[in-house]
Design a protein around this motif. Structure first.
Motif, PDB file in Angstrom:
ATOM      1  N   LEU A   4     -39.414  53.694  -0.528  1.00 58.78           N
ATOM      2  CA  LEU A   4     -38.549  53.908  -1.687  1.00 58.78           C
ATOM      3  C   LEU A   4     -38.870  52.919  -2.807  1.00 58.78           C
ATOM      4  O   LEU A   4     -38.830  53.273  -3.995  1.00 58.78           O
ATOM      5  N   THR A   5     -39.210  51.691  -2.439  1.00 56.99           N
ATOM      6  CA  THR A   5     -39.595  50.705  -3.450  1.00 56.99           C
ATOM      7  C   THR A   5     -40.872  51.132  -4.160  1.00 56.99           C
ATOM      8  O   THR A   5     -41.025  50.938  -5.373  1.00 56.99           O
ATOM      9  N   ALA A   6     -41.804  51.728  -3.419  1.00 58.61           N
ATOM     10  CA  ALA A   6     -43.044  52.216  -4.035  1.00 58.61           C
ATOM     11  C   ALA A   6     -42.748  53.314  -5.058  1.00 58.61           C
ATOM     12  O   ALA A   6     -43.291  53.299  -6.177  1.00 58.61           O
ATOM     13  N   TYR A   7     -41.902  54.255  -4.700  1.00 61.18           N
ATOM     14  CA  TYR A   7     -41.537  55.294  -5.669  1.00 61.18           C
ATOM     15  C   TYR A   7     -40.784  54.708  -6.853  1.00 61.18           C
ATOM     16  O   TYR A   7     -40.978  55.117  -8.002  1.00 61.18           O
ATOM     17  N   PHE A   8     -39.919  53.743  -6.575  1.00 62.34           N
ATOM     18  CA  PHE A   8     -39.197  53.067  -7.653  1.00 62.34           C
ATOM     19  C   PHE A   8     -40.182  52.433  -8.634  1.00 62.34           C
ATOM     20  O   PHE A   8     -40.030  52.545  -9.858  1.00 62.34           O
ATOM     21  N   ALA A   9     -41.208  51.779  -8.102  1.00 63.62           N
ATOM     22  CA  ALA A   9     -42.202  51.116  -8.948  1.00 63.62           C
ATOM     23  C   ALA A   9     -42.944  52.119  -9.829  1.00 63.62           C
ATOM     24  O   ALA A   9     -43.311  51.806 -10.977  1.00 63.62           O
ATOM     25  N   GLU A  10     -43.177  53.317  -9.320  1.00 61.60           N
ATOM     26  CA  GLU A  10     -43.924  54.339 -10.058  1.00 61.60           C
ATOM     27  C   GLU A  10     -43.057  55.130 -11.041  1.00 61.60           C
ATOM     28  O   GLU A  10     -43.577  55.789 -11.942  1.00 61.60           O
ATOM     29  N   TRP A  11     -41.743  55.084 -10.865  1.00 58.04           N
ATOM     30  CA  TRP A  11     -40.861  56.010 -11.582  1.00 58.04           C
ATOM     31  C   TRP A  11     -40.717  55.643 -13.056  1.00 58.04           C
ATOM     32  O   TRP A  11     -40.681  54.471 -13.418  1.00 58.04           O
ATOM     33  N   ASP A  12     -40.637  56.678 -13.875  1.00 61.87           N
ATOM     34  CA  ASP A  12     -40.341  56.527 -15.300  1.00 61.87           C
ATOM     35  C   ASP A  12     -38.898  56.978 -15.505  1.00 61.87           C
ATOM     36  O   ASP A  12     -38.577  58.155 -15.288  1.00 61.87           O
ATOM     37  N   PHE A  13     -38.025  56.062 -15.937  1.00 60.97           N
ATOM     38  CA  PHE A  13     -36.597  56.343 -15.895  1.00 60.97           C
ATOM     39  C   PHE A  13     -36.015  56.882 -17.199  1.00 60.97           C
ATOM     40  O   PHE A  13     -34.877  57.346 -17.213  1.00 60.97           O
ATOM     41  N   ASP A  14     -36.772  56.848 -18.300  1.00 61.95           N
ATOM     42  CA  ASP A  14     -36.212  57.423 -19.528  1.00 61.95           C
ATOM     43  C   ASP A  14     -36.775  58.802 -19.837  1.00 61.95           C
ATOM     44  O   ASP A  14     -36.411  59.422 -20.837  1.00 61.95           O
ATOM     45  N   GLY A  15     -37.671  59.298 -18.983  1.00 57.90           N
ATOM     46  CA  GLY A  15     -38.225  60.620 -19.189  1.00 57.90           C
ATOM     47  C   GLY A  15     -39.355  60.668 -20.182  1.00 57.90           C
ATOM     48  O   GLY A  15     -40.012  61.711 -20.336  1.00 57.90           O
TER      49      GLY A  15
END
Length: 570
Positions: free
Chosen positions: A220-231
């Motif tokens: 989950l931390t890996a996906y968190f690191a990759e995620w773009d949160f403002d779209g």
């Protein structure tokens, strides 16, 4: 190996209670922080339970109001700053599968205390996933306050009220329908929203916060690191990797797929996977696929709660006679679970005799039998807390024999663990007690041996104090275990390459954008693929990286927390 794979095991005091005082440090009506009392031998560390209002989107569907809040346990040193923003560093930890915030108790305290010795005041935030809002800790907290484990059983099993409240029962598949919409995206966004709410300055988050987790928490931390949160994928201040200054992995890896697993998510775990994401979502919406991870025995909501009750009994009266198997009313679930966990071989399992009720255990021994690496058959639920004592001990060869390597089945150790299993063999006989981790190898240790003549265990293989494990299981308002783990979480990870599931996991450079510390259990799940720079904790099992004692059998400081504190202090 593809990047979208799932590890095999991502997938468990003294008058202690949540302080009755009102919330403190309330920034607004949408936040509360309540002190938590503790009997931990690690002094100087304060704990509080924090709740922050972060409502679910309307698309999640009808859900309890309590589930519009996110929670975490905040550990900090008593001599450190009261404001998180003034801490030297904040470690934010995602739990593994079937784990809650309380599972981080020992490693959090040990790490905060170790950092303080070097003059650094850090905080450790143990996250509780949103679905844990469905848990009811009333019975456990009442039993803890009254020092009577029977009160917890009465509340959960005998319809007895606590302060006018009655247990509503374990939630059915129909009652948790909203979990079909709580998967990977909601989980990483929950972490982002919580971090941003608690530390609004992005530059401060980037400088002070370190992100990590245990088991599934590394994925989950890996996906968190990759995620773009403002779209907007062209901007990066909002990217997950820019919320953290480093990553830490507790018997896992900060990767969207763990090495050493041997392929993708096993389709036989969720057969509809082979028909694609549409079929899986339809299965969740119709309830054909259970919306929370569950099995008929051993792994389900009720058995996770039973672990808490077993921990409470061992916490309050470790040497007392356990009546967990008799005072808890008989049911298919509990009887089947005991039959799986306490059958010494296949004939015993098939006959159903002798049963666990035919033996006398102390409360500590009952807990050890449930979670110790020489007893518990599932590797991802094992800890090294000592060994049986007080009578005849023999090989436990159900559900698998102890000579897997000789039979060419050594690969099963990924599922079952590497240690030989043992079990008492005198029904109607003596009171079996538990030899704590620091008494294994002592002058009075009879050194129980397997049928091949080798000892079942040794001092170097035992690292967790069973009293501390019992305390961690029963002391916290946010549980050690996770009762309602959303199935959508694992199906999303299995299908993450399918459009519409992880479309915002676009910053693949995020995995290497910050330094990473891998802290692996020497006999656990992460050690199957050792890499340069790993910190290996000898003798540790999968849970030991969370639960190990601050001082080990050889007198040395606990290595996981010591190295984690040093990493945070850089």
């Amino acid at each position: 190996m593809g990047r979208r794979t799932l590890p095999l095991a991502v997938i468990a005091a003294s008058a202690l209670a949540v302080a009755a005082a009102g919330p403190v440090h309330a920034r607004e009506a949408g936040r509360s922080e309540t002190p938590v009392a503790s009997g931990s031998p690690v002094t100087g560390v304060s704990e509080s339970a924090v709740r922050v209002k972060v409502p679910l989107p309307a698309s999640a569907g009808p859900h309890p109001q309590a589930c519009d809040w996110l929670s975490y346990l905040r550990f900090r040193h008593k001599d450190g700053p009261a404001e998180s923003a003034k801490a030297d560093r904040i470690l934010v930890a995602q739990p593994g599968i079937l784990e809650g915030a309380g599972a981080f108790d020992s490693v959090a305290r040990n790490t905060v205390a170790a950092a303080a010795k070097s003059g650094r005041h850090i905080e450790f935030w143990a996250l509780d996933r949103r679905s844990n809002c469905l848990e009811d800790a009333t019975g456990l907290q009442a039993g803890l306050k009254a020092k009577d484990a029977h009160l917890a059983v009465d509340y959960y099993y005998r319809q007895k009220a606590v302060d006018g409240r009655k247990f509503a029962g374990y939630q059915s598949n129909d009652q948790v329908k909203w979990l079909q919409n709580v998967g990977l995206e909601q989980t990483v966004r929950d972490q982002y929203d919580l971090m941003a709410a608690e530390l609004p300055d992005q530059a401060a988050r980037k400088r002070k916060m370190m992100c990590g987790g245990h088991s599934l928490g590394g994925v989950l931390t890996a996906y968190f690191a990759e995620w773009d949160f403002d779209g907007n994928h062209a901007t990066t201040n909002d990217a997950g990797y820019n919320q953290c200054s480093g990553y830490f992995a507790l018997d896992t890896r900060i990767e969207t797929g763990l090495p050493g697993v041997g392929g993708g998510f096993p389709e036989d775990w969720v057969p509809l996977l082979q028909f694609g994401a549409g079929a899986v979502q339809a299965g969740l919406e119709t309830g054909v696929i259970p919306r929370s991870l569950s099995a008929p025995a051993v792994i389900n909501t009720e058995t996770m709660n039973l672990l808490g009750i077993a921990g409470l009994a061992a916490n309050l009266a470790p040497g007392g006679l356990s009546d967990l198997a008799t005072y808890v009313p008989s049911s298919f679930n509990t009887d089947s679970t005991y039959r799986v966990l306490f059958s010494k071989d296949y004939p015993t399992f098939l006959k159903g005799s002798p049963t666990v009720k035919d033996f006398r255990f102390t409360n500590a021994a009952a807990l050890g039998g449930l979670l110790d690496d020489n007893s518990e058959p599932l590797a991802f639920m094992q800890s090294s807390v000592g060994f049986w004592d007080g009578g005849k001990i023999v090989d436990k060869e159900f559900p698998a024999p102890n000579n897997l390597d000789e039979l060419g089945l050594g690969g099963l150790s990924r599922l079952l663990g590497k240690e030989k299993k043992a079990i008492p063999d005198e029904p109607g006989g003596p009171l079996f007690s538990w030899r704590n981790f620091d008494r294994v190898g002592a002058p009075d240790d009879p050194v129980y041996t397997s049928k091949d003549g080798t000892p079942f265990t040794s001092a170097g293989k035992e690292v967790t104090d069973i009293g501390e494990l019992a305390r961690s299981l029963s002391e916290h308002p946010l549980d050690f275990t996770e009762h309602y783990f959303p199935t959508k979480m694992v199906t999303d990870i299995a299908l993450a390459d399918v459009p519409g599931i992880a479309d915002d996991a676009v910053h693949e450079n995020g995995l290497t954008a910050n330094p990473t510390l891998n802290l692996e259990a020497g006999d656990g799940l992460g050690f199957s693929d050792p890499q340069p720079g790993d910190v290996i904790a000898p003798g540790y099992q999968h849970l030991d990286v969370l639960t190990a004692s601050a001082v080990q059998n050889d007198g040395r400081p606990e290595p996981v927390s010591t190295n984690l504190a040093a990493f945070a202090a850089r």
